[in-house]
Design a protein around this motif. Sequence first.
Motif, PDB file in Angstrom:
ATOM      1  N   ARG A   1       0.736  -1.285  -0.004  1.00 39.90           N
ATOM      2  CA  ARG A   1       0.101   0.048   0.030  1.00 39.90           C
ATOM      3  C   ARG A   1       0.725   1.257  -0.080  1.00 39.90           C
ATOM      4  O   ARG A   1       0.273   2.403   0.197  1.00 39.90           O
ATOM      5  CB  ARG A   1      -0.898   0.004   1.103  1.00 39.90           C
ATOM      6  CG  ARG A   1      -2.333  -0.429   0.820  1.00 39.90           C
ATOM      7  CD  ARG A   1      -2.469  -2.037   1.494  1.00 39.90           C
ATOM      8  NE  ARG A   1      -3.793  -2.690   0.572  1.00 39.90           N
ATOM      9  CZ  ARG A   1      -4.245  -3.765   0.629  1.00 39.90           C
ATOM     10  NH1 ARG A   1      -3.138  -4.582   1.152  1.00 39.90           N
ATOM     11  NH2 ARG A   1      -5.166  -4.321   0.422  1.00 39.90           N
TER      12      ARG A   1
ATOM     13  N   CYS B   1       2.367   2.059  -2.415  1.00 41.94           N
ATOM     14  CA  CYS B   1       2.065   2.753  -3.979  1.00 41.94           C
ATOM     15  C   CYS B   1       1.459   1.863  -4.665  1.00 41.94           C
ATOM     16  O   CYS B   1       1.554   0.741  -4.786  1.00 41.94           O
ATOM     17  CB  CYS B   1       3.415   2.795  -4.686  1.00 41.94           C
ATOM     18  SG  CYS B   1       3.075   3.122  -6.222  1.00 41.94           S
ATOM     19  N   GLY B   2       0.095   2.377  -5.015  1.00 41.75           N
ATOM     20  CA  GLY B   2      -0.900   1.542  -6.042  1.00 41.75           C
ATOM     21  C   GLY B   2      -0.351   1.122  -7.508  1.00 41.75           C
ATOM     22  O   GLY B   2      -0.824   0.255  -7.695  1.00 41.75           O
ATOM     23  N   ILE B   3       0.748   2.006  -7.869  1.00 44.33           N
ATOM     24  CA  ILE B   3       1.176   1.623  -9.168  1.00 44.33           C
ATOM     25  C   ILE B   3       2.196   0.526  -9.086  1.00 44.33           C
ATOM     26  O   ILE B   3       2.160  -0.340 -10.019  1.00 44.33           O
ATOM     27  CB  ILE B   3       1.742   2.969  -9.933  1.00 44.33           C
ATOM     28  CG1 ILE B   3       0.410   3.756  -9.819  1.00 44.33           C
ATOM     29  CG2 ILE B   3       2.347   2.805 -11.144  1.00 44.33           C
ATOM     30  CD1 ILE B   3       0.868   5.251 -10.460  1.00 44.33           C
TER      31      ILE B   3
ATOM     32  N   GLY C   1      -2.777  -6.441 -16.376  1.00 44.26           N
ATOM     33  CA  GLY C   1      -3.723  -6.591 -15.290  1.00 44.26           C
ATOM     34  C   GLY C   1      -4.093  -8.010 -15.398  1.00 44.26           C
ATOM     35  O   GLY C   1      -4.130  -8.673 -14.344  1.00 44.26           O
TER      36      GLY C   1
ATOM     37  N   GLY D   1      -4.384 -12.498  -7.952  1.00 42.43           N
ATOM     38  CA  GLY D   1      -5.466 -11.786  -7.978  1.00 42.43           C
ATOM     39  C   GLY D   1      -5.973 -10.499  -8.567  1.00 42.43           C
ATOM     40  O   GLY D   1      -7.059 -10.161  -9.127  1.00 42.43           O
ATOM     41  N   ARG D   2      -4.883  -9.626  -8.420  1.00 47.33           N
ATOM     42  CA  ARG D   2      -5.377  -8.234  -8.938  1.00 47.33           C
ATOM     43  C   ARG D   2      -3.864  -7.639  -9.074  1.00 47.33           C
ATOM     44  O   ARG D   2      -2.912  -8.048  -8.386  1.00 47.33           O
ATOM     45  CB  ARG D   2      -6.206  -7.458  -8.203  1.00 47.33           C
ATOM     46  CG  ARG D   2      -5.715  -7.214  -6.859  1.00 47.33           C
ATOM     47  CD  ARG D   2      -6.721  -6.745  -6.068  1.00 47.33           C
ATOM     48  NE  ARG D   2      -6.169  -6.606  -4.608  1.00 47.33           N
ATOM     49  CZ  ARG D   2      -7.105  -6.247  -3.483  1.00 47.33           C
ATOM     50  NH1 ARG D   2      -8.464  -6.301  -3.584  1.00 47.33           N
ATOM     51  NH2 ARG D   2      -6.721  -6.459  -2.380  1.00 47.33           N
ATOM     52  N   HIS D   3      -3.835  -6.751  -9.774  1.00 43.97           N
ATOM     53  CA  HIS D   3      -2.606  -5.711 -10.012  1.00 43.97           C
ATOM     54  C   HIS D   3      -2.171  -4.995  -8.803  1.00 43.97           C
ATOM     55  O   HIS D   3      -1.159  -4.959  -8.128  1.00 43.97           O
ATOM     56  CB  HIS D   3      -2.660  -5.033 -11.413  1.00 43.97           C
ATOM     57  CG  HIS D   3      -1.293  -3.946 -11.170  1.00 43.97           C
ATOM     58  ND1 HIS D   3      -1.629  -2.662 -11.031  1.00 43.97           N
ATOM     59  CD2 HIS D   3      -0.068  -4.107 -11.364  1.00 43.97           C
ATOM     60  CE1 HIS D   3      -0.359  -1.811 -10.878  1.00 43.97           C
ATOM     61  NE2 HIS D   3       0.534  -2.915 -11.334  1.00 43.97           N
ATOM     62  N   THR D   4      -3.359  -3.990  -8.362  1.00 41.46           N
ATOM     63  CA  THR D   4      -2.941  -3.323  -7.338  1.00 41.46           C
ATOM     64  C   THR D   4      -3.179  -3.953  -5.870  1.00 41.46           C
ATOM     65  O   THR D   4      -4.619  -4.396  -5.833  1.00 41.46           O
ATOM     66  CB  THR D   4      -3.864  -1.982  -7.581  1.00 41.46           C
ATOM     67  OG1 THR D   4      -3.497  -1.261  -8.570  1.00 41.46           O
ATOM     68  CG2 THR D   4      -3.796  -1.076  -6.240  1.00 41.46           C
ATOM     69  N   HIS D   5      -2.166  -4.242  -5.076  1.00 42.92           N
ATOM     70  CA  HIS D   5      -2.260  -4.912  -4.090  1.00 42.92           C
ATOM     71  C   HIS D   5      -2.654  -6.372  -4.172  1.00 42.92           C
ATOM     72  O   HIS D   5      -3.696  -6.943  -3.788  1.00 42.92           O
ATOM     73  CB  HIS D   5      -3.560  -4.174  -2.933  1.00 42.92           C
ATOM     74  CG  HIS D   5      -3.107  -2.701  -2.818  1.00 42.92           C
ATOM     75  ND1 HIS D   5      -1.934  -2.346  -2.961  1.00 42.92           N
ATOM     76  CD2 HIS D   5      -3.860  -1.688  -2.498  1.00 42.92           C
ATOM     77  CE1 HIS D   5      -1.957  -0.746  -2.843  1.00 42.92           C
ATOM     78  NE2 HIS D   5      -3.190  -0.338  -2.655  1.00 42.92           N
TER      79      HIS D   5
ATOM     80  N   ILE E   1      -3.020 -10.083  -3.922  1.00 42.70           N
ATOM     81  CA  ILE E   1      -3.217 -11.201  -2.958  1.00 42.70           C
ATOM     82  C   ILE E   1      -2.515 -12.515  -2.775  1.00 42.70           C
ATOM     83  O   ILE E   1      -2.191 -12.896  -1.530  1.00 42.70           O
ATOM     84  CB  ILE E   1      -4.733 -11.400  -2.879  1.00 42.70           C
ATOM     85  CG1 ILE E   1      -5.600 -10.118  -3.084  1.00 42.70           C
ATOM     86  CG2 ILE E   1      -5.326 -12.202  -1.806  1.00 42.70           C
ATOM     87  CD1 ILE E   1      -6.850 -10.420  -3.807  1.00 42.70           C
TER      88      ILE E   1
END
Lengths: 284, 352, 248, 430
Positions: free
Chosen positions: D62, D64-66, D147, D155-159, D161
């Motif tokens: 968290r 950086c979201g990028i 993505g 699970g996802r790019h931003t953060h 899992i």
Amino acid sequence: MTSLLDQTRFSESIYKPTMARIVDINDLTALDRLFTVELPDGVYLDHQPGQFVKVSVLGVGEAPISISSSPSRTRQTFELAIRKVGDLTGVLHDLQAGAMVGIRGPFGQGFPMDRFKGKNLLFIAGGCGIAPLRSLINQVLDDRGSYGHMQILYGSRSAADLMFKDELHEWENREDVELLLSMEKADIDWPACTTGYVTHLFPQIELDPRNTIAVIIGPPVMYKPTIAQVRNKGIIEGNIWLSFERRMKCGVGKCGHCQINHIYVCRQGPAFQYQHVKDLQEAM
Amino acid sequence: MQPAKILPKSAFPGWIDFLKRSYTVVGPKAMHGQTVFGEIETADDLTLEYNQSVIPPKKYLVPQREVLIEYKLDGTEVEAKFNEEATVVFGVHTCDLHAIKLLDLIFSKGFTDQHYAAHRDNTIIIGYECLTTCGPESFCRSMGTASAPESAYDLHIIDMGSDYFIQIGTERGEALFTGYDGVFTATEPDYARMNGTLSDKWQRFPYRLDVDVTEIPDLLAESYHSDHWQELADICLACGMCTQVCPTCYCFDIRDEVDVTLSVGKRVRSWDSCQIDSFALVAGGHNFRETRAARQRHRFMRKGKYQFDATGMVGCVGCGRCATACLVDITPIKTFNELYRRQQQQPEEVEA
Amino acid sequence: MKPKIAFFDFTSCEGCQLTVVDSLQTNVGLLDMVEIVQFREAMTEKGTDYQIAFVEGSCTRESDEDRLRAIREQADVVVALGACAHLGGINAIRNIYSIDEVRDEVYGDKGEWYETYQPRPIDAVIAVDAVIPGCPIDRDEFIAVVTQVLQGREPRIPDHPVCIECKLNETVCMYLRGEICLGPISRAGCGAICPKYGFGCVGCRGMISNPNLESMEEVLEQYGRTLEEARAKMSMFLTYQTLEEGES
Amino acid sequence: MTTNVKVDVHHLTRVEGHGNIVVNVVDGSLEQCELQIVETPRFFEAMVKDRPYHETSHITSRICGICAGGHATTSLRATENALGIEPTEQTVLLRKLNFFGEILDSHVLHVYMLVAPDYLGLGSVIPLASTNPEVVLRALRMKKLAGDVCEAICGRHTHPIGMTVGGFTHFPQRADLEALREQLIASRPDLEATVELYSTLSLPAFERETEYIALRKPDEYAFIDGMIASTDGGEWPLSAYQSVTNEYNVPHSSAKHTKNQRDSYMVGAQARFNVNYDLLHPKAKEAAEALNLRPKITNPYANAAAQVVEIVHSIEEAIVLTEELLERGVQWEEPVKPTRLTGEGVGACEVPRGILFHHYVYEEGFAVKANCVIPTGQNLANIEADMRELVPTILHEGEDAVTLKLEMLVRAYDPCISCSTHLLDVEFVE
Ligand SMILES: Cc1cc2nc3c(=O)[nH]c(=O)nc-3n(C[C@H](O)[C@H](O)[C@H](O)COP(=O)(O)OP(=O)(O)OC[C@H]3O[C@@H](n4cnc5c(N)ncnc54)[C@H](O)[C@@H]3O)c2cc1C
Ligand code: SF4
Ligand code: SF4
Ligand code: SF4
């Protein structure tokens, strides 16, 4: 010509609405508007007083709305009195005449008019309960000779919340209708208006309990005290009729939202004979 | 009824391949220590010997999310959408077959739900006879669902060691063998073996309910005012898992979904749960089933009584899924038995 | 006329704004429906005439409050974008220390250089009309909320536990895998993505409005987990809420 | 010639985080030339304090979201080094694949949506949607691919899992990998178009040679792990990162500055290109050729072009990797358990913007100390050095042009400001 119900039932999907045009919109109160809806050519609404339709705005959602007009008046147009309370009703209130809405139905059991014939009628409405009751009242007025004495008790918060004022005046002026109003804030010049709740009107009425049918429609809190008053007048359970509102998604007895115990309001109701629902804890 | 078929197990993979040519084939698959119904590529993917799947095969008849109609927002086009995928569902347990029978009744009663009907028409159901119980939570024998109901399956498989004995439920079930030559018509000795297999199975199925299933509707009717509902409510998380996994729960929500340009949209039905706070909430803020106690009661009344009143079938088929899912261990067996115990105690208490 | 919308960022990782950009991948039509007048992460122009404001990030200093109030003044609709804005989120973890401790321990002798105070959600400062919860936000939910606002409707988010969506995924429950999960008391809407990928829910979308906390404690006990562990997990996104509750 | 120029870009746009450019030229002499980092300090090092080891990556992502995946991976490597964990081969491969998704996502965002508008004379990518929709759609398509890579793995790019200490908690199915491979291969025309777009842009002429630092591995273009290498010569193990970065505070920035063998150094795509050119995928080398890039690149504006080369490299390597994973099959593996719960470790990755260090000390499984050195922080001194050299040469172009060129310069570095704001002084016991 097909009836809208057949159109709904025999269309390829019971969830597919028939698109109908709003031909007129009139303000009833600050929160309520009366929508006159016209079905497409060749389709007519064949309804019973007390029944409802599912009204939808494509892209927003669908809600059950009682039919407020009487079947005795028009077949291809009908009226819906809609209160702005949330999502769909909010969008409906923003529409202009000419807009299209989806209609399914009419659904549910209305009031059994045949059983009311020859009887004295005591109509009791609280708040927007007058909307469905109006269908019933006008049906009776259009066939006045078939029914006995007619009393209307209408409880409203204030004058500003009164719906159908013109019609109220008409009813007031008729010899064969006894109309009593109650208001929490009685700020209107009206021949028979009492300050308080609709239950406060009962001392003023005389009726023959053996030959009177009572019909009660109003907000959830109104039922218990009002029924007590009606029973007090000596009217038996079998002669008391009610109408319920519940959350409804399908309108055809599947989605489960409107269930009161084993009863599906959308199918067995919304009009109920009191004795069939009095023992249901979730009913009132 | 058509004579049954005998399918040697060695011919089974070939039959699956044969079916794959014309159908999407789904069935129980092992997934991280659980069983989940999913698409089958080859017979190897199937685990026919399985404990209850997490979500019942109802998901093929009433999908978790289903588009009912699509439209243009201006109303110029409104089109109903129906399932068109010919699917064979393999390995449906007997309790789930009972549940499907119940769903059939619900969705055809009064108004026919054509979307359900379309799924039903396009979905061929192949039952699988349970020869052992599904672990500690299931109680199918108590609910009378441990054998297959005839009207729910197209074919029904009974494992007889080296062969499968396949009962024919419908013509379209039988047609699954048309053009496939690895299958034989069952003979007298096969029937005898099958009967033996079936009668042997019962010793492995314990009764777990203290009351006879036919008394359940009355028991619940009498328990409406029981204190037990509040006791369940104290621990209930109102998470709704019990209803999501139940093969006879079908309550749903309908919502509109619109594309961001506000030109087209669809009306979508998705599973809902009577255990959720807002299920019976109406405009004005009135909630007709506000307490968790009322909601737990509603759930069990539905299973034990209301669905029985509506269809003549008890709404719980004893699969035990809800018991497995519930983190605080609210189970139909414990609930029904507890209600029964209290009912039995009551007259004595009155006397004392 | 197209509604004008603006994006604002306060203390955050900007992952939610990035998710907004990503939502265009499948909804490029959004650009036809609105006029974006401010989006610092993605554009140079800075329009000050807007109706809808999306605010990302927590309020972490006195001067943020003025900026927030100015946004509130201008916008008809203010939407909190993501856990930082909605809950205080990750930024509020440090609230367990008093601001003096933070100054001493963290800033040391440079304490005077930078302005800061205890991070808080934006609704601690201004009224918020809608929230898009999550860390990061869910793309589809973002689009759904924008669509509802464009339709003139009040956006609604789910208020039931994550478990319900988790079961739909047919995920093996984290408790059965010996892990802790806040699913039973946390707000759904994320598709239970964390348990799906093997990580117990941390409640990034906040708690449901009517959680059964006593029963949650029993669940923990039954599966051999402690309340402390659950509290630690809750502290990731819910520190601000937990502290507020402790005070009241 | 009047030589009073004042540049004050308050909250630089199209960068991640909040920064101001302040330049003040009075009577021809440069009085002030700063890139001020005004983001509020985030205190991440303080946030992970007292947290169990398996949570640190979820918190530090968290920052950086990028480059969330980059932080998470670096954090995991630091924790694993601290707790004596050797990840399996499969874990290494899956992480690498995810990392390509990460690089791709960030680079596409930067080259298309943040940098390209400058060269096309636009304030943002939005007007392009109507004038050149195919460019915008291409960018969105490539970002979606990035993505999808991350989604399949964690699970996802931003953060992310599914990544955890010692391995993964989720594994892609065969069908997921097959779909990815198809998508990656199908994106080749988009790659070509991207290279072509960048070959037409003319960069401002500005050369300033500096020290370039990046991770280096003997057999691959390093993104995860390796030795710290410099174009000025020298290789250091990760554990010696502090003697490479030499962090120091400056009053106008809530991010620390760094220096190594000169007063400043550069990290990022351009530095990697300069350090690891020989290890680029052949197709990436072809792209470099087409873009006229050869090591060592000394024009900082070319950093975005170097990113284009890395986009090609990432997709081509991801195809190779996906094929390898399909061939060996992905098994469900329990994460490798720590061999100790008390220990200290450093992890390093080449995240999109350059070399990133995470450094933790754990006691009994709980973090007691943490330090992160972020790429943008390492570039700050170098950006200011560029600015100081550039400004006098362009003063005659006028204030607007100076402003634009400075903004473009800073943007070329792809600064990630919210990442870099950390102020915690941590003393590590040697
Ligand atoms: C048989 C019948 C007849 C009816 N006749 C009429 C009539 O003649 N005229 C009339 O005006 N109305 C009538 N109603 C009521 C009408 O159906 C409702 O007012 C209508 O459904 C409201 O829809 P909406 O989308 O505007 O409100 P919604 O936005 O759906 O809901 C309004 C309120 O419900 C609550 N709510 C709903 N969903 C949620 C949620 N997910 N989370 C939290 N809160 C929620 C909130 O309190 C909200 O303010 C009738 C209802 C029935 C069942
Ligand atoms: S109530 Fe529980 S045991 Fe009964 S059928 Fe439903 S899920 Fe199975
Ligand atoms: S809520 Fe999470 S994803 Fe969104 S900005 Fe904050 S830290 Fe980033
Ligand atoms: S993993 Fe978490 S969200 Fe899923 S069912 Fe279990 S407790 Fe609920």
